[in-house]
Scaffold this active site. Structure first.
Site, PDB file in Angstrom:
ATOM      1  CB  CYS A 134      11.753 -13.284  22.130  1.00  0.00           C
ATOM      2  SG  CYS A 134      10.404 -12.570  22.387  1.00  0.00           S
ATOM      3  CG  HIS A 246      11.480 -13.707  26.371  1.00  0.00           C
ATOM      4  ND1 HIS A 246      11.358 -12.717  27.797  1.00  0.00           N
ATOM      5  CD2 HIS A 246      11.187 -13.799  25.999  1.00  0.00           C
ATOM      6  CE1 HIS A 246      10.867 -12.118  26.702  1.00  0.00           C
ATOM      7  NE2 HIS A 246      10.598 -12.341  25.630  1.00  0.00           N
TER       8      HIS A 246
END
Length: 345
Positions: A134, A246
């Protein structure tokens, strides 16, 4: 005529998000199957306005589908992806199992869709396509358009990764510890190595002999495989008390000059990128604002006066989407749009 799609690991965070995104993007689905382990057989999951009952992984006939979106972990993928691929469907795997296999392409469609064309043209292929980590996915989406113009020599990235990257257990631990602190309960770490509530942990995945963690190693190796093996990259990966999204602080050194304004204009036109960069209070994107969105957001674009040809960026993305489920669906869309897939009978 649409396609038949099976989502393996349909009861997990990413599996559920895959189903959501297939519905949101109106993927051309004739039939969708939710697949899970035997213990989850019959569990109901949402797919648009439909409810699907999970089918047993070991009993399902994968030869009847076109795509298998795999999000059940490395151990399951290692056993099942080759078996499924041999039956004909394209397996798009979200685990780390196949990312570093030289015979399996590692794909972010905005960056290296050409690798899909080359792979699908092979007579002998495993029918497995890997989805990157990710933190890597959002990074390379931001780097690619800049690399095309000025060629990147070196990248220094520090990540601020949400607990959803560690699955449901990570989400639960942050929630329970945060509540517990307010009622004077001791926040005992279970999923993470130290308290995550009101704290940051500079440690994601196992430590290697080099002193890097495996998460940091993944970012290096995956960026080289997806974008350019000549790029030098060093990463520090940090877990932060954020539920979803994130963030990354990225410092880039180029071979040729590139101004902040030029970088801003390039990124504004780049696929998958959304530039929110006002030099004022609140003129940037934070994780809370990226949740549920498809874009990779880029802010704080500025020149680095400490090195020649340097630019710094702030990159934020929903890790359950672009970092996992969205990228998986985009790979399937790319195969369809480029006419690379033969439908199942």
């Amino acid at each position: 005529m649409g396609y038949k799609v099976a989502v393996v690991g349909a009861t997990g965070n990413v599996g559920r998000e895959m189903l959501n995104i297939l519905a949101e993007r109106e993927f051309p689905v004739d039939e969708c199957f939710a697949i899970a382990s035997r213990k989850s057989m019959g569990v109901e999951v949402s797919f648009g306005d439909k409810i699907l009952k999970c089918k047993d992984l070991e009993q399902f006939d994968f030869s009847t589908v076109d795509f298998v979106l795999m999000s059940a972990g490395s151990a399951v993928s290692k056993e099942w992806s080759p078996k499924i691929g041999a039956l004909g469907p394209i397996v798009i795997d979200n685990s780390s199992c196949w990312r570093y296999d030289a015979e399996v392409p590692l794909i972010v469609p905005e960056v290296n869709a050409h690798a899909l064309v080359e792979y699908m043209a092979r007579n002998k292929r495993r029918n497995i396509i890997a989805n990157p980590n990710c933190s890597t996915a959002q990074l390379v989406v931001a780097l690619k358009p800049l690399h095309d113009v000025a060629r990147i020599k070196r990248v220094v990235v520090s990540t601020y990764q949400s607990v959803s990257g560690a699955g449901k257990e990570g989400l639960d631990e942050l929630w329970n510890q945060t509540k517990g602190i307010f009622v004077t309960d001791s926040p005992t770490p279970k999923k993470f190595t130290k308290q995550i509530a009101f704290n940051v942990i500079p440690h994601i995945d196992a430590f290697l002999d080099s002193g890097e963690t495996k998460e940091e190693w993944k970012m290096v190796v995956e960026t080289k495989k997806i974008l350019d093996p000549k790029i030098k990259l060093t990463a520090t990966c940090v877990r932060v008390p954020v539920f979803v999204g994130h963030s990354e602080s990225v410092n880039i050194e180029f071979e040729t000059p590139l101004s902040a304004e030029e970088a801003r204009e390039i990124l504004r036109e780049a696929p998958g990128c959304m530039v929110i960069d006002k030099r004022e209070d609140g003129g940037y994107v934070t994780p809370v604002e990226c949740v549920g969105d498809f874009a990779t957001f880029i802010s704080r674009i500025r020149e680095d006066s400490t090195i020649e040809n340097g630019i710094s960026l702030w990159v934020v993305s929903d890790n359950l989407r672009k970092g996992a489920a969205l990228n998986t669906v985009q790979i399937a869309e790319c195969l369809i749009n480029r006419g690379l897939l033969k439908k199942a009978a």
